[in-house]
Design a protein around this motif. Structure first.
Motif, PDB file in Angstrom:
ATOM      1  N   TYR A 269      12.142  -1.512  -6.802  1.00  0.00           N
ATOM      2  CA  TYR A 269      11.115  -1.072  -6.114  1.00  0.00           C
ATOM      3  C   TYR A 269      10.681   0.444  -6.721  1.00  0.00           C
ATOM      4  O   TYR A 269      10.285   1.421  -6.032  1.00  0.00           O
ATOM      5  N   ASP A 270      10.627   0.607  -8.309  1.00  0.00           N
ATOM      6  CA  ASP A 270      10.509   1.752  -8.848  1.00  0.00           C
ATOM      7  C   ASP A 270       8.961   2.044  -8.741  1.00  0.00           C
ATOM      8  O   ASP A 270       8.017   0.970  -8.552  1.00  0.00           O
ATOM      9  N   ARG A 271       8.647   3.426  -8.821  1.00  0.00           N
ATOM     10  CA  ARG A 271       6.884   3.460  -8.910  1.00  0.00           C
ATOM     11  C   ARG A 271       6.413   2.868 -10.131  1.00  0.00           C
ATOM     12  O   ARG A 271       5.108   2.845 -10.058  1.00  0.00           O
ATOM     13  N   ARG A 276       9.756  -1.762 -12.913  1.00  0.00           N
ATOM     14  CA  ARG A 276      10.194  -3.058 -12.035  1.00  0.00           C
ATOM     15  C   ARG A 276      10.027  -4.107 -12.860  1.00  0.00           C
ATOM     16  O   ARG A 276      10.868  -4.997 -12.616  1.00  0.00           O
ATOM     17  N   TYR A 294      13.018  -9.483  -3.090  1.00  0.00           N
ATOM     18  CA  TYR A 294      11.680  -8.825  -2.632  1.00  0.00           C
ATOM     19  C   TYR A 294      11.590  -9.477  -1.083  1.00  0.00           C
ATOM     20  O   TYR A 294      11.147  -8.635  -0.280  1.00  0.00           O
ATOM     21  N   ALA A 297      13.663  -7.795   1.162  1.00  0.00           N
ATOM     22  CA  ALA A 297      13.377  -6.435   1.484  1.00  0.00           C
ATOM     23  C   ALA A 297      12.183  -6.195   2.505  1.00  0.00           C
ATOM     24  O   ALA A 297      11.888  -5.288   3.325  1.00  0.00           O
ATOM     25  N   CYS A 298      11.252  -7.259   2.303  1.00  0.00           N
ATOM     26  CA  CYS A 298       9.867  -7.023   2.911  1.00  0.00           C
ATOM     27  C   CYS A 298       9.981  -7.480   4.283  1.00  0.00           C
ATOM     28  O   CYS A 298       9.066  -7.139   5.432  1.00  0.00           O
ATOM     29  N   PRO A 305      11.548  -1.103   1.426  1.00  0.00           N
ATOM     30  CA  PRO A 305      11.149   0.116   0.531  1.00  0.00           C
ATOM     31  C   PRO A 305       9.535   0.134   0.231  1.00  0.00           C
ATOM     32  O   PRO A 305       8.737  -0.943   0.529  1.00  0.00           O
ATOM     33  N   ASP A 306       9.182   1.431   0.086  1.00  0.00           N
ATOM     34  CA  ASP A 306       7.611   1.595  -0.212  1.00  0.00           C
ATOM     35  C   ASP A 306       7.145   0.434  -1.164  1.00  0.00           C
ATOM     36  O   ASP A 306       6.089   0.076  -0.825  1.00  0.00           O
ATOM     37  N   ARG A 307       7.537   0.489  -2.306  1.00  0.00           N
ATOM     38  CA  ARG A 307       6.896  -0.273  -3.310  1.00  0.00           C
ATOM     39  C   ARG A 307       7.457  -1.883  -3.203  1.00  0.00           C
ATOM     40  O   ARG A 307       6.959  -2.550  -4.334  1.00  0.00           O
ATOM     41  N   ALA A 308       8.211  -2.413  -2.155  1.00  0.00           N
ATOM     42  CA  ALA A 308       8.814  -3.649  -2.163  1.00  0.00           C
ATOM     43  C   ALA A 308       7.317  -4.545  -2.035  1.00  0.00           C
ATOM     44  O   ALA A 308       7.441  -5.626  -2.803  1.00  0.00           O
ATOM     45  N   GLY A 311       5.793  -5.191  -5.396  1.00  0.00           N
ATOM     46  CA  GLY A 311       6.684  -5.995  -6.399  1.00  0.00           C
ATOM     47  C   GLY A 311       6.897  -7.482  -5.959  1.00  0.00           C
ATOM     48  O   GLY A 311       6.974  -8.379  -6.849  1.00  0.00           O
TER      49      GLY A 311
END
Length: 456
Positions: A269-271, A276, A294, A297-298, A305-308, A311
């Motif tokens: 979930y890195d920016r 990723r 993923y 998480a979603c 997580p914000d970037r899930a 990803g």
């Protein structure tokens, strides 16, 4: 210095009058010395007779000496010597080099002469420089080494490069480490390469360089060297916490070699997209599929997580994962909504009816991603929908993105709309529109580009 006089011209005038180089010049920049040389050799027709150097101190009669003539007269000042080292006459330049020994202030100009077009000048300059470098202090090296690197790129600079490399291979470690702190990037890169070759830096210091240096090349080289040192406990925490995605990706990749692949999961979930991707690779090499992670998480809106969402799109399946991304476009957190829309763009979603309402989101990030998702199909968007969103009652970020889409759509109404918005009574809005369209805002010392010339 007059308001119209360039700093280098003022510096040359100061040298001609017996003063040193002004402190306003950035002497750490190699370009300062090469430009100073070029300006002096060009000559200055505006010099007064008192300013114009005649180099009489070389022979005592005001004429340039032949290369092998004995030199008389008093010891030259630094300014006289600098002007002679840059003179247009090669005989003067060569003669001046006989006086450069023991004068560290002009050593950067001696370095410039090592790539001179005249072979006798080059040979003499290399002799002077080779003798001076071993005894030079750190401040002298800080202004001379960058010049040597720069002139080494010239047609006749290969021997200067070889001389520099020979010196640094045996230079004290403190001198090499000091050059690693230089503001000139090529100097830092060379110093780092030599420090790594000579084993002057421990793994932890290399990792700190990789984590915090501002130069991409230094970060990459330092990260590679830190990982090659094979001290995971000292290097991995710094690499994994670095601001640069390139450095974090190197740390994540190294987790597998260190037998710590499980620690790669949070980096799904890195920016950074590169980080990723590396995290997914590490998990797969460890026998774990990142896609279920993923999806799990979603699936929980409270903990996603914000970037899930992004990803998930990067490694997911369109048919199975699109519905989940559409659900997340209504999430309470703006960052999750924005990256869910970015995920739709990865899947190349072309559902205009569902994407257009996302242009009305209160979060600028969501509107930005929605506009990017709609951009490939801008010519198919309803013109009235875009025009409506450029109206004065709409939030500024909505109006800016709608105008850009209107431009890409080829709409006949774009020209009049753009002219109207670029003359908006709100100065903040006017500036945003002009910047969005690539038009400079007028300033006291800069004339703005004409709007109609930009449109043509």
């Amino acid at each position: 210095m007059t308001s119209e006089e360039r700093p280098l011209d003022a510096a040359i005038r100061a040298l001609a009058r017996g003063r040193g180089l002004p402190g306003t010049l950035e002497l750490w920049r190699p370009a300062t010395w090469t430009e100073l040389d070029a300006r002096i050799r060009e000559g200055h027709p505006w010099w007064s007779s008192a300013d114009r150097p005649d180099h009489g101190w070389l022979t005592g009669n005001g004429r340039a000496a032949a290369p092998r003539s004995p030199f008389g007269g008093p010891r030259p000042t630094t300014g006289q010597l600098a002007l002679a080292l840059c003179d247009a006459d090669g005989r003067v330049r060569e003669a001046a080099l006989a006086h450069a020994a023991g004068r560290p202030a002009v050593l950067p100009l001696v370095a410039v002469r090592t790539a001179d077009w005249a072979e006798p000048v080059r040979r003499r300059a290399r002799q002077v420089l080779a003798a001076a470098l071993p005894g030079a202090d750190e401040p002298t090296l800080a202004v001379t080494v960058p010049v040597m690197i720069r002139v080494g790129r010239r047609l006749r600079g290969t021997e200067s490069t070889a001389l520099l490399r020979e010196f640094l291979d045996t230079a004290p470690g403190t001198a090499v480490r000091a050059l690693m702190l230089h503001r000139d990037r090529p100097t830092r890169r060379l110093a780092l390469d030599l420090a790594v070759e000579r084993g002057l830096l421990p793994a932890g210091e290399l990792a700190r360089l990789a984590a915090y240096d501002e130069d991409t090349a230094v970060r990459g080289r330092a990260a590679t060297a830190a990982l090659a040192a094979g001290v995971p406990d000292e290097t991995l925490p710094l690499l994994l916490g670095a601001r640069s995605g390139d450095v974090r990706s190197a740390g994540v990749t190294a987790l597998r070699r260190a037998g710590r692949a499980v620690e790669a999961e949070p980096f799904l979930y890195d920016r950074s997209g590169l980080v990723r991707a590396c995290a997914r690779w590490v998990l797969r090499q460890d026998g774990r599929d990142p896609l279920p992670l993923y999806r799990t998480a979603c699936a929980d809106p409270k903990t996603v997580p914000d970037r899930a969402p992004l990803g998930l799109a990067e490694c997911g399946e369109r048919a199975a994962d699109l519905p989940l991304l559409w659900e997340l476009t209504a999430h309470e957190r703006a960052q999750v909504r924005a990256l869910a829309v970015a995920g739709l763009r990865v899947f190349e979603v072309a559902d205009h009816a569902r994407l257009l309402p996302l242009l009305d989101d209160p979060a600028p990030g969501v509107v930005r991603e929605a506009a990017r998702a709609l951009l490939p199909w801008a010519d198919r968007l309803p013109e009235q929908e875009l025009l409506r969103r450029t109206g004065p009652g709409r939030p500024l970020h909505v109006r800016v993105r709608a105008l850009r889409l209107l431009r890409e759509s080829g709409s006949g109404a774009y020209e009049a709309t753009a002219r109207r918005l670029c003359e908006d009574p709100d100065p903040v809005a006017r500036l945003r529109f002009r910047r969005a369209l690539g038009i400079e805002e007028a300033g006291p010392r800069r004339q703005s580009r004409r709007f109609w010339s930009w449109l043509s």
